[in-house]
Design an enzyme around this catalytic site. Structure first.
Site, PDB file in Angstrom:
ATOM      1  N   CYS A  89      34.969  32.420  12.806  1.00 43.73           N
ATOM      2  CA  CYS A  89      34.677  32.772  14.132  1.00 43.73           C
ATOM      3  C   CYS A  89      33.302  33.366  14.111  1.00 43.73           C
ATOM      4  O   CYS A  89      33.150  34.358  13.335  1.00 43.73           O
ATOM      5  CB  CYS A  89      35.764  33.308  14.874  1.00 43.73           C
ATOM      6  SG  CYS A  89      35.305  33.803  16.594  1.00 43.73           S
ATOM      7  N   HIS A 130      40.655  26.331  19.099  1.00 39.26           N
ATOM      8  CA  HIS A 130      40.043  27.494  18.770  1.00 39.26           C
ATOM      9  C   HIS A 130      39.157  28.008  19.886  1.00 39.26           C
ATOM     10  O   HIS A 130      39.370  29.048  20.449  1.00 39.26           O
ATOM     11  CB  HIS A 130      39.145  27.194  17.543  1.00 39.26           C
ATOM     12  CG  HIS A 130      38.367  28.536  17.132  1.00 39.26           C
ATOM     13  ND1 HIS A 130      38.719  29.147  15.982  1.00 39.26           N
ATOM     14  CD2 HIS A 130      37.101  28.983  17.761  1.00 39.26           C
ATOM     15  CE1 HIS A 130      37.915  30.319  15.846  1.00 39.26           C
ATOM     16  NE2 HIS A 130      36.921  30.450  16.993  1.00 39.26           N
ATOM     17  N   GLU A 131      38.436  26.867  20.486  1.00 39.46           N
ATOM     18  CA  GLU A 131      37.620  27.300  21.644  1.00 39.46           C
ATOM     19  C   GLU A 131      38.408  27.356  22.857  1.00 39.46           C
ATOM     20  O   GLU A 131      38.130  28.148  23.892  1.00 39.46           O
ATOM     21  CB  GLU A 131      36.679  26.074  21.924  1.00 39.46           C
ATOM     22  CG  GLU A 131      35.533  25.958  20.669  1.00 39.46           C
ATOM     23  CD  GLU A 131      34.921  27.329  20.244  1.00 39.46           C
ATOM     24  OE1 GLU A 131      34.602  28.325  21.088  1.00 39.46           O
ATOM     25  OE2 GLU A 131      34.640  27.316  18.998  1.00 39.46           O
ATOM     26  N   HIS A 134      39.611  30.885  22.985  1.00 37.81           N
ATOM     27  CA  HIS A 134      38.562  31.955  23.466  1.00 37.81           C
ATOM     28  C   HIS A 134      38.480  31.873  24.970  1.00 37.81           C
ATOM     29  O   HIS A 134      38.460  33.042  25.489  1.00 37.81           O
ATOM     30  CB  HIS A 134      37.261  31.520  22.791  1.00 37.81           C
ATOM     31  CG  HIS A 134      36.725  31.885  21.646  1.00 37.81           C
ATOM     32  ND1 HIS A 134      36.487  33.180  21.205  1.00 37.81           N
ATOM     33  CD2 HIS A 134      36.548  31.216  20.590  1.00 37.81           C
ATOM     34  CE1 HIS A 134      36.326  33.400  19.980  1.00 37.81           C
ATOM     35  NE2 HIS A 134      36.101  32.284  19.464  1.00 37.81           N
TER      36      HIS A 134
END
Length: 148
Positions: A89, A130-131, A134
């Site tokens: 990350c 993953h995004e 976020h």
């Protein structure tokens, strides 16, 4: 323009983002420039201090197959299968983690021609997840590490 990337434990990284309203073309371009310079495969709004639901991704550029993508107001509508990858990350440098993700995800998002949907598999599916984490204020260090 290269934007500064926020590092953990910056509290902005733990904020659940709000929908994008209006044109964010300039932001998306700057986010892509920043992602490539970092160098990463994805970058979300909160990582550059913008708490809106936008992320950029290019899951294959490091293999010589550039495919820059911009996702506005994304939503995962389906998940299938399983995979485990070691993820890094940009906001938590040098702290790779083994993370379990779906092998395939369907993502609905706003594009230049309206709302659309697309299926992502493999590394691209992991990048999408993953995004998306976020955008919901979740970091890889908040997730359980997958066993070897």
């Amino acid at each position: 323009m290269i934007l500064p990337i926020l590092l953990s434990p910056d509290p902005v990284l733990n904020v659940r983002c709000t929908p994008v309203v209006g044109d964010r073309t300039d932001l998306a371009r700057d986010m892509l420039d920043t992602m490539y310079a970092a160098p990463g495969r994805g970058l979300s709004g909160p990582q550059v201090g913008v708490t809106e639901r936008i992320f950029v991704m290019d899951a294959t550029w490091k293999e010589g197959l550039p495919d820059p993508r911009v996702f506005v107001n994304p939503e995962i509508t389906a998940r299938e299968g399983a995979q485990v990858n070691t993820e890094g990350c940009l906001s938590i440098p040098d702290v790779p983690r083994r993370i379990a993700r779906p092998a395939s995800v369907t993502l609905a998002f706003d594009g230049v021609k309206g709302r659309r949907s697309e299926v992502f598999t493999g590394m691209a599916a992991a990048c999408v997840c993953h995004e998306m984490d976020h955008l919901d204020g979740i970091l890889i260090t908040d997730l359980p590490e997958a066993p070897e």
